[in-house]
Design an enzyme around this catalytic site. Sequence first.
Site, PDB file in Angstrom:
ATOM      1  CD  GLU A 165       0.384   2.596   3.529  1.00  0.00           C
ATOM      2  OE1 GLU A 165       0.861   3.747   3.429  1.00  0.00           O
ATOM      3  OE2 GLU A 165       0.979   1.603   3.716  1.00  0.00           O
ATOM      4  CB  ALA A 176      -0.893  -0.003   1.291  1.00  0.00           C
ATOM      5  CG  MET A 177       2.134   5.165  -2.048  1.00  0.00           C
ATOM      6  SD  MET A 177       3.738   5.189  -1.216  1.00  0.00           S
ATOM      7  CE  MET A 177       3.819   7.033  -1.012  1.00  0.00           C
TER       8      MET A 177
HETATM    9 ZN   LIG Z   1       4.808   2.786   5.354  1.00  0.00          ZN
END
Ligand SMILES: [Zn+2]
Length: 783
Positions: free
Chosen positions: A258, A223-224
């Site tokens: 995140e 993930a980002m």
């Molecule tokens: Zn991270």
Amino acid sequence: MKGSVAIRVKSAKNPFRLDAVGMEIRGVTVNGRGFKFSHHGAKGKLTVPGVPKTESEVGVRFTKRVRDDVIFGLYKSKYGKEHLLVTDLEPAEARTVFPCVDEPSYKAVFRLSVVTDEGLSVISNTPVVSEKAEKGRVRFSFSPTPRMSTYLFFMGIGKFEEATTKSGKVNVIAASRPGQGTDSEFIRKISAAVLKDYELYFEIPYPLPKLHLIGLPEYHTGAMENWGAITSREHYVVLRSDASDSERRNAARIMAHEIAHQWFGDLVTMKWWDDVWLNESFATFMEAKVLDRLHPEWDTWREFLRADTFRSLNADALSETHPIQARVKTVEEIGSIFDAISYGKGASVLRMLETYVGERAFRKGVSAYLRAFSYSNASGEDLWKSLAKASGLPVTMVAKAWITKPGFPLVRVKASAGRVKLDQSRFSLSERGSSELWPIPLTLLSDGDSQSVLFDKKSTAITAKWPEKVLLNPRRTGFYSVLYDDKMYDHLAKSFSALHSHDRAGLLNDLYLFLQAGIVKPEQYFRFAALSGNVIDPLLSLAVSDHLVNLRAVADTSDVVMRTWSSFYGSQVRLLGLVKKQGENENLGLVREVVIAQLAKTDREFARKLAQRFEQFDSVDGNLKTAVAVAYATTKGEAAFGPLLKLVKNAKSEADRSKVYVALTSFEDPALVTRALELTISGEVSRSDTGYSLPGAASNPKARSALWEWIKSRYDRVRDLYGASQQFYLYLNAVIPRCGIGREADVHSFISGRRYKDGEMTFRRAFELLEVNSRLRDRLLSA
Ligand SMILES: [Zn+2]
């Protein structure tokens, strides 16, 4: 794609330079007037001489071809014949999408507008403020972003399906490709609760009116944290009703991570990538902290210990490790530091510091730090000063030692009359220790009494009433390993079932390190592994399972390994049963999923019974699906490949596919494993699936040779697909140390012609671990 940027420059250096890679520059203006420029495509530098030193606006027009063969930068995340056009820019891909100064400390306000075909929607960091028809197309304009770094920019274009949940005034919006969006309620709800909790903890409100959680069909990492527009693998957003317990927990952890970045990383950013650990360590630490507050029954510190502390201890035990604060001079070196050290070790050291200064002072210091550096950049030093001020303790001295020294200390303990003698030295799997010393915030438990000291010398002695009953590093809040004397181990074995779960697992993880290093006899490790098989304890079971998977991958012909394997998984399956018992501990489903699947790999009779459920795969309990698919593969052999492939292609979710890959890579026939690998790289299925096929194949001892030959033939293709990203190196780290056993010379000679500069550290570590594994294999085969 045609684009233009207008960059407002406060004061320009002469000549003025922008980063611009993989695009054609069509023209440059300064304050509206055409200017001469030069563009060095290979170096990625756009140079404009003569830009005035006073405030001015530099305009650049450019065109860019969207490549079809990558899944990073600006790319097509494909599903069937359609795709979503999306960006993924960390660490240094923004320069491949638009001209900019692509460094984290050059923060700017972004005002985006996108002209696209009708019928599509566009998502970016901030909400859409207007949507206007323009010559048969549509122009979307977005509200200005907060001041932020380029790597946090996001743009996504396509047919998105959305669903919204409120968190106070903030809209938490799940987005996915059409037909996937209805199953996002779990992740929206937990994300909304997480967001609220962070606002209270940090004492800083989330600054945007919305937060997107975007699940993408093709995605290269996990993930980002793009500000206001988090992207991830699809199954972290879309979770069907039959998702297994571990899928839900993983998705929750990923999003909590995140969302923590929205403060740690997005609001306050590291000055340069050598402090990327500040982002990653903090987000990793906070994800456990927030979920422990919201769901104490999940026992999140359990998973933190296993996934973050234990794994990073294992990685940091190599001589070729790096300090948490890594030396990163060039952009090319950044990809290989997104590793267990920057995430897990950094987070574990933060946890140790929190224990040292106390929870209240820690929170106060963190909040003050975030407020002081909002919309700006900071370094580790700034955080330590803030924590020191809040606690009145010498935090900077302690923290500095831990983040600048590579490796961690081994504390040897010997019981003698009325006291225990302690000695510290750097632990190494390769016997290449050093004379380094650490200031260790050390806790010692003796007959119920706890004592804490800062142990910063080579050796010391501490008085204890029952020296042979002393336990060090209780609850495993410290980042060090403990080697007891034989008498103390005997006592620990006797009291094993009475120990706290975290202490039992910590003991096993230390012994596993010592087994690999050859500093304890194999019997010592296997004695405690056997004890672990008879205990119901989620953390302990999963930690020991991690060890056994590696031990089988490197030495499946060792008697002691395979005996321990069968008895451990056999006992665990007998104790847990195949189905959930009423009122049982919530975390047992996580163990059941793993132990049943592992036993199905080696126990034919068990597998045959389990494989009968394959006919009704869709209705099989989520926690059992992996095991059923594995059992089907191991009992049916080649005949299973077709039906399993069909399952991958028709799978309703990425999670279901990931389970089937465990089966497709468990075949005893290496040719079938190669077929599974080929499938994921060909584009016939989602290209994200190499994330399941490669690590799966690397843990199958029968596929070692085949996987290595496959890697040799597909090396350049895998590299092209992932570029210099962390994912490419994660794969090499999984493959080289195991597949290289017995063919060291071949591996060295193949890689020596393909040692990318950006991965020097990874190559050195992978080769060291290969040496460790080869020695371990020899020891186990003669044990
Ligand atoms: Zn991270």
